[in-house]
Scaffold this motif. Sequence first.
Motif, mmCIF file in Angstrom:
data_model
loop_
_atom_site.group_PDB
_atom_site.id
_atom_site.type_symbol
_atom_site.label_atom_id
_atom_site.label_comp_id
_atom_site.label_asym_id
_atom_site.label_seq_id
_atom_site.Cartn_x
_atom_site.Cartn_y
_atom_site.Cartn_z
ATOM 1 N N UNK A 49 0.837 -1.205 0.000
ATOM 2 C CA UNK A 49 0.000 0.000 0.000
ATOM 3 C C UNK A 49 0.867 1.249 0.000
ATOM 4 N N UNK A 50 1.881 1.249 0.842
ATOM 5 C CA UNK A 50 2.784 2.400 0.924
ATOM 6 C C UNK A 50 3.495 2.629 -0.409
ATOM 7 N N UNK A 51 3.945 1.552 -1.036
ATOM 8 C CA UNK A 51 4.636 1.677 -2.317
ATOM 9 C C UNK A 51 3.701 2.188 -3.405
ATOM 10 N N UNK A 52 2.453 1.696 -3.399
ATOM 11 C CA UNK A 52 1.492 2.126 -4.421
ATOM 12 C C UNK A 52 1.163 3.603 -4.250
ATOM 13 N N UNK A 67 8.810 9.976 -2.136
ATOM 14 C CA UNK A 67 9.077 9.118 -0.970
ATOM 15 C C UNK A 67 7.943 9.290 0.020
ATOM 16 N N UNK A 68 7.496 8.181 0.590
ATOM 17 C CA UNK A 68 6.438 8.211 1.602
ATOM 18 C C UNK A 68 6.972 7.569 2.878
ATOM 19 N N UNK A 83 9.899 4.382 -1.852
ATOM 20 C CA UNK A 83 10.532 5.340 -2.765
ATOM 21 C C UNK A 83 10.125 5.022 -4.195
ATOM 22 N N UNK A 84 9.910 6.060 -4.984
ATOM 23 C CA UNK A 84 9.633 5.899 -6.411
ATOM 24 C C UNK A 84 10.481 6.901 -7.189
ATOM 25 N N UNK A 95 18.854 3.222 -4.590
ATOM 26 C CA UNK A 95 18.416 4.103 -3.521
ATOM 27 C C UNK A 95 17.000 3.698 -3.104
ATOM 28 N N UNK A 96 16.841 3.243 -1.853
ATOM 29 C CA UNK A 96 15.526 2.775 -1.415
ATOM 30 C C UNK A 96 15.127 3.309 -0.048
#
Length: 526
Positions: A49-52, A67-68, A83-84, A95-96
């Motif tokens: 969910x966080x990534x989406x 970034x969340x 991170x996106x 980088x993540x």
Amino acid sequence: MLPRGRNGQPSHPSGQSTLDALTHRHGEQLKALAAASVRIAAATSPDATLQQITEEARRIVGAHLAATHRVSHANWKGASVAVSLSEKYHRFASFSTPPNGSGIYRRAIHGGDPLRLSASELTAHPDWRGLSGYKADHPPLRGLLAVPITDRDGKSVGVIMLSDKEDGDFTAEDEAILVQLAQIASVSIENALATHAVRESETRLRATQEHANIAIGEVDEAGSFIAVNGGFSTITGYSRDELLNRTLFDLTHPDDVQGERELYARHVRGDLKQYALEKRYVRKDGTSTWVAVSASGVFDDAGKFLYGIRIVQDIDQRKRTEERQQLLIRELHHRVRNTLANVQAMLGATARSASSIQAFYDSFAARIAALGRTHTLLTDDYWQTAPLREMLRLELAPYDDGTEGRITLKGPPVELAADLAVPTGMAIHELSANAARHGALSVRSGRLFVRWDIIQDDGARKLSLEWIESGGPAAQKPTKTGFGSTLLRRVLSVQCNADVELSFDDMGLRFRMVAPLVERRLVPSY
């Protein structure tokens, strides 16, 4: 692509055209937001969910970096981060995890308000410290848009951060759309966490039911099993099919059946909607085991009993531990009385033989310490036995200088019951102290040889212990009877029913005792 002005904003022949373009773009963002909310809701875990959320935020606003952070109780070190990055930053693919809590974006979560800065405003901002420590692995920040994620109580629980917009600086419309996304994110994260918690709880419950010593079953009006889980087989040793051909009374220990029958009859009548008891099961192999039973009934609208649900937990170890504790408490009371009597005797005898206050203190303290060492060995075995070799080793360790043959201990492994261990330990201390002051351990040439064995005497097993000193001063028979002499000659004889021999000659002190070995286990072993 719309033509660009000097500030990177779309250039139009009229203000109305610019307004129309912005309105159109905002409308497209709203459509994208609606589609994004569906994809976010479809995520299968809190991390997904966080990534989406992060991916959608970057795409909808049009940024190269997103970034969340999900922060619990202001614990930035334990924050979850997604991170996106766009293709522009493909060289930062590894980088993540941005430096949690060190970014300027934390101002948004602490203040509770969005933070929107152009590239020049970011550089000039007093909270901006740059990325000097992360230049090698952190994409550069060109402008910033950070929006807090708040829970239903209005408390900030995270932040969505964007940087390096594709077509200029972040706008008020970008901020508005990200605020709406943050609201969706808040609900989605909460739902994902709740769903994950329920899923984990269900998994744990299934694992507990099938693999732990907790049995769950259903019984009919007669007490016959109509459904059981694997825990019943674990506890009883019967297979599932075997249990379904038995009643709860078949498993109950004969001494506990009547009490269970009376409770169950009231249960079926509806007088007891639920009840709990501790009783014994008889396992398939014939052994008994203690269980705790929690029974609840399911009734129809008319109050008729339909079936009963029984949750059974194996408490055999707990019950046996309680029994051990009770025995230990009784033994402790006995030992405390004996110990106080020993201390009182040592106090009086030491006081009578001491030549000064300091001599009294030194002797009494040493005797108390020796008594404590024996007690420590006994408590390590629940006050049952103490190893003779270890008793000797602890007492003689201060006098062993490592010289080969100075102290020799020889004998088989022997465990002394508490009633024999305590006076024997005190005797070993008196012999050691005397040897250190007047005997073989008082000179470098002195030697001590201690040997023991188990012998048969009049059909009984006995301990034969010999203490032999040599190479030291000639042993002198004491002119007055002190505590040590009394202990060696009279206490061992009375308390341990031991035969004691004590001799003094030019070779050194010799001591021998033969005492019955009491075979006893004060606390049962299961």
